[in-house]
Scaffold this motif. Sequence first.
Motif, PDB file in Angstrom:
ATOM      1  N   LYS A 269       1.103 -10.648  -4.284  1.00 44.39           N
ATOM      2  CA  LYS A 269       0.905 -11.859  -3.468  1.00 44.39           C
ATOM      3  C   LYS A 269      -0.416 -12.540  -3.769  1.00 44.39           C
ATOM      4  N   ALA A 270      -1.379 -11.776  -4.337  1.00 46.77           N
ATOM      5  CA  ALA A 270      -2.659 -12.388  -4.698  1.00 46.77           C
ATOM      6  C   ALA A 270      -2.534 -13.152  -6.016  1.00 46.77           C
ATOM      7  N   GLY A 271      -1.331 -13.138  -6.605  1.00 48.56           N
ATOM      8  CA  GLY A 271      -1.120 -13.904  -7.837  1.00 48.56           C
ATOM      9  C   GLY A 271      -1.257 -13.078  -9.102  1.00 48.56           C
ATOM     10  N   ILE A 272      -1.356 -11.756  -8.957  1.00 50.77           N
ATOM     11  CA  ILE A 272      -1.482 -10.891 -10.140  1.00 50.77           C
ATOM     12  C   ILE A 272      -0.093 -10.683 -10.736  1.00 50.77           C
ATOM     13  N   THR A 273       0.060 -11.011 -12.020  1.00 55.48           N
ATOM     14  CA  THR A 273       1.388 -10.871 -12.630  1.00 55.48           C
ATOM     15  C   THR A 273       1.493  -9.631 -13.516  1.00 55.48           C
ATOM     16  N   ASN A 274       0.348  -9.096 -13.948  1.00 54.28           N
ATOM     17  CA  ASN A 274       0.392  -7.918 -14.823  1.00 54.28           C
ATOM     18  C   ASN A 274      -0.002  -6.667 -14.019  1.00 54.28           C
ATOM     19  N   ILE A 275       1.011  -6.003 -13.450  1.00 55.28           N
ATOM     20  CA  ILE A 275       0.763  -4.806 -12.646  1.00 55.28           C
ATOM     21  C   ILE A 275       1.344  -3.603 -13.370  1.00 55.28           C
ATOM     22  N   THR A 276       0.593  -2.519 -13.418  1.00 58.35           N
ATOM     23  CA  THR A 276       1.094  -1.253 -13.978  1.00 58.35           C
ATOM     24  C   THR A 276       0.874  -0.178 -12.926  1.00 58.35           C
ATOM     25  N   LEU A 277       1.861   0.682 -12.748  1.00 58.17           N
ATOM     26  CA  LEU A 277       1.709   1.766 -11.773  1.00 58.17           C
ATOM     27  C   LEU A 277       1.232   3.017 -12.495  1.00 58.17           C
ATOM     28  N   VAL A 278       0.439   3.811 -11.800  1.00 61.43           N
ATOM     29  CA  VAL A 278      -0.070   5.058 -12.393  1.00 61.43           C
ATOM     30  C   VAL A 278       0.297   6.214 -11.473  1.00 61.43           C
ATOM     31  N   HIS A 279       1.072   7.141 -12.020  1.00 57.66           N
ATOM     32  CA  HIS A 279       1.458   8.336 -11.257  1.00 57.66           C
ATOM     33  C   HIS A 279       0.399   9.408 -11.488  1.00 57.66           C
ATOM     34  N   ARG A 280      -0.288   9.828 -10.416  1.00 59.89           N
ATOM     35  CA  ARG A 280      -1.354  10.829 -10.560  1.00 59.89           C
ATOM     36  C   ARG A 280      -1.129  12.024  -9.623  1.00 59.89           C
ATOM     37  N   GLY A 281       0.096  12.119  -9.124  1.00 60.45           N
ATOM     38  CA  GLY A 281       0.415  13.282  -8.288  1.00 60.45           C
ATOM     39  C   GLY A 281      -0.085  13.107  -6.866  1.00 60.45           C
ATOM     40  N   PHE A 282       0.343  14.073  -6.004  1.00 67.33           N
ATOM     41  CA  PHE A 282       0.100  13.938  -4.576  1.00 67.33           C
ATOM     42  C   PHE A 282      -0.645  15.155  -4.058  1.00 67.33           C
ATOM     43  N   SER A 283      -1.531  14.888  -3.134  1.00 67.29           N
ATOM     44  CA  SER A 283      -2.374  15.917  -2.572  1.00 67.29           C
ATOM     45  C   SER A 283      -1.535  16.857  -1.706  1.00 67.29           C
ATOM     46  N   SER A 284      -1.860  18.149  -1.742  1.00 68.72           N
ATOM     47  CA  SER A 284      -1.076  19.091  -0.943  1.00 68.72           C
ATOM     48  C   SER A 284      -1.983  20.218  -0.477  1.00 68.72           C
ATOM     49  N   TYR A 285      -1.569  20.870   0.566  1.00 72.62           N
ATOM     50  CA  TYR A 285      -2.387  21.940   1.119  1.00 72.62           C
ATOM     51  C   TYR A 285      -1.971  23.279   0.503  1.00 72.62           C
ATOM     52  N   GLY A 286      -2.913  24.110   0.190  1.00 72.49           N
ATOM     53  CA  GLY A 286      -2.563  25.448  -0.297  1.00 72.49           C
ATOM     54  C   GLY A 286      -2.762  25.582  -1.793  1.00 72.49           C
ATOM     55  N   ASN A 287      -2.548  26.782  -2.282  1.00 71.06           N
ATOM     56  CA  ASN A 287      -2.739  27.042  -3.699  1.00 71.06           C
ATOM     57  C   ASN A 287      -1.551  26.546  -4.494  1.00 71.06           C
ATOM     58  N   MET A 288      -1.762  25.521  -5.283  1.00 70.20           N
ATOM     59  CA  MET A 288      -0.678  24.997  -6.084  1.00 70.20           C
ATOM     60  C   MET A 288      -1.034  25.251  -7.548  1.00 70.20           C
ATOM     61  N   ASP A 289       0.001  25.187  -8.398  1.00 68.81           N
ATOM     62  CA  ASP A 289      -0.215  25.329  -9.839  1.00 68.81           C
ATOM     63  C   ASP A 289      -1.153  24.257 -10.354  1.00 68.81           C
ATOM     64  N   TYR A 290      -0.910  23.042  -9.884  1.00 69.80           N
ATOM     65  CA  TYR A 290      -1.668  21.885 -10.349  1.00 69.80           C
ATOM     66  C   TYR A 290      -2.578  21.400  -9.224  1.00 69.80           C
ATOM     67  N   ARG A 291      -3.556  20.594  -9.626  1.00 71.31           N
ATOM     68  CA  ARG A 291      -4.463  20.031  -8.621  1.00 71.31           C
ATOM     69  C   ARG A 291      -3.702  19.117  -7.650  1.00 71.31           C
ATOM     70  N   ASN A 292      -2.742  18.381  -8.172  1.00 74.03           N
ATOM     71  CA  ASN A 292      -1.909  17.521  -7.332  1.00 74.03           C
ATOM     72  C   ASN A 292      -0.443  17.749  -7.696  1.00 74.03           C
ATOM     73  N   VAL A 293       0.429  17.741  -6.684  1.00 74.05           N
ATOM     74  CA  VAL A 293       1.844  18.018  -6.945  1.00 74.05           C
ATOM     75  C   VAL A 293       2.493  16.789  -7.578  1.00 74.05           C
ATOM     76  N   PRO A 294       3.197  16.959  -8.698  1.00 73.84           N
ATOM     77  CA  PRO A 294       3.755  15.753  -9.352  1.00 73.84           C
ATOM     78  C   PRO A 294       4.847  15.043  -8.542  1.00 73.84           C
ATOM     79  N   MET A 295       5.729  15.796  -7.887  1.00 69.82           N
ATOM     80  CA  MET A 295       6.851  15.169  -7.155  1.00 69.82           C
ATOM     81  C   MET A 295       7.448  14.021  -7.977  1.00 69.82           C
ATOM     82  N   TRP A 296       7.964  14.378  -9.156  1.00 71.58           N
ATOM     83  CA  TRP A 296       8.424  13.359 -10.115  1.00 71.58           C
ATOM     84  C   TRP A 296       9.477  12.432  -9.510  1.00 71.58           C
ATOM     85  N   HIS A 297      10.223  12.932  -8.511  1.00 71.35           N
ATOM     86  CA  HIS A 297      11.283  12.072  -7.962  1.00 71.35           C
ATOM     87  C   HIS A 297      10.714  10.808  -7.318  1.00 71.35           C
TER      88      HIS A 297
END
Length: 353
Positions: A151-179
């Motif tokens: 809405k601010a008039g930006i036409t070139n937008i790219t999304l970046v998937h960097r995973g999601f924060s979660s509580y507890g010991n996970m394999d990765y720093r952030n859970v990918p939740m690819w879905h």
Amino acid sequence: MNSTHTESLKERKPIIISGPCSAETEEQTLETCLALAKTGRVNMIRAGIWKPRTKPGMFEGIGTKGLPWLKKVKDLTGLPVAVEVATERHVEDCLTFEIDAVWLGARTTVNPFSVQEVADALKGVNIPVMIKNPINPDIELWSGAIERISKAGITNITLVHRGFSSYGNMDYRNVPMWHLPLELKRRRPDIKMICDPSHIGGRRDVLLDISQKAIDLEFDGLMIESHIDPGKAWSDAAQQVTPDRLLELLNAIVWERNSSDAEMMPLEKLRDQINHIDDEIMLLLSRRMNLADKIGLYKKENHMRILQSHRWQQVLDWAITKGESLGLSKDFVLNYYGVIHTESMSRQQRIVE
Ligand code: PEP
Ligand code: MN
């Protein structure tokens, strides 16, 4: 599989963005970025100038002082440079120093006030904007940020998937939740989606695996943190790689599957989604068992019986109702919870004994 699809796979040119987590000194910024440019594989340089840190006292970024270093990188390499912004002043400073693109970090996308502030500051300047997913797994919040920035008039937008924060010991720093990124890709096929394996993994040794998964899932590219001397980095030292290692990594990725592989893609994609969900189920089961162990200890210390049938009935009633609302049969839920409960009880039994 029709040939158009196969061709489009072949024609896909991945976006590769790399650079240090943070610009620390002029020397570190220039050395890292010149080496990245030399690989010939990087299309854009990234560097953090203002760092949103979990706790005060951690390195919070070099600030505006680092922007002229990036301008130098741009002049020396001819590559566009991108910086994370979270406030109106950040945007203004970036524009003053001719930064080519900006991105919203995970801790900014999560806050509609901040996203709106950045969107307002960008009105009238149509530069590329990348939007990282919010730290919590909320696809609507991510979509909301896309709407505010568009809405601010930006036409070139790219999304970046960097995973999601979660509580507890996970394999990765952030859970990918690819879905989640896949669902957003499905809803907005017009917007490019790249993956940031550095912040998902939190460790160098998993970057290749995560990157390969993203490419197999038809992401449009990668944002990977690189540092001339990763061990000495002032932020995210464990996940950064040298420019040389980045090149090795990019060479190790299988970018295109041949046509017989391409024919398998729909099945592979579905199986891959199942694998990711199974991975998360395993982690959650392990966390559930750890909690059951803690309860076992508590019961032991308080001389309580292991089986509390009232509590078990409550869990089952909840599970059956929840399962029904999600299309899971009562039989399945009873079987599944039966196995989980048996395992919990026998672990607690061992603890008590
Ligand atoms: C970063 O890119 O350095 C960063 C802070 O990432 P994120 O917003 O994904 O945590
Ligand atoms: Mn970082």
